[in-house]
Motif scaffolding. Sequence first.
Motif: not given
Length: 143
Positions: A40-51
């Motif tokens: 879940d941490i990996e998924t959210v890092v990717s999403e927040v970075f993309t934002n």
Amino acid sequence: MTTGDRLGKIDLLGLASSAKIARAYVYSVLYRAGRRDLDDIETVVSEVFTNAIRHSESGRRPGGLVQVRVYDDGATSRVEVTDEGSPNGIPAIPEQADPVSEGGRGLWLVRELFSSWGWGQDHSGRTVWFEVSRTSSRHFDDI
């Protein structure tokens, strides 16, 4: 959490390809710190970075940067993603994510997965952060 010990910091170019590097970096830093529940941490890092690159000067200007910082105090991990900011505030978070949409899920995922998160903006940029305890029981599969 008062942020705990800083385990690492990395500055990455504001490019879509850098999201993969950010995700791998956070994974490796937290794995070395003994954390194993990292999906879940990996998924959210990717999403927040993309934002960060979609909604800030970091992704709009050549050479724009996004900084990722990782902290851990033994009980809780914290990840901070700082971009170069923008004149707009943080995007609205939908009550429910559209499952067929190409976007709009980043902050929704943060809110759904992590009880402790937030954002701030000052003259140097905008930071989105989230924390997850080692005893956290909410997972992406649960939402």
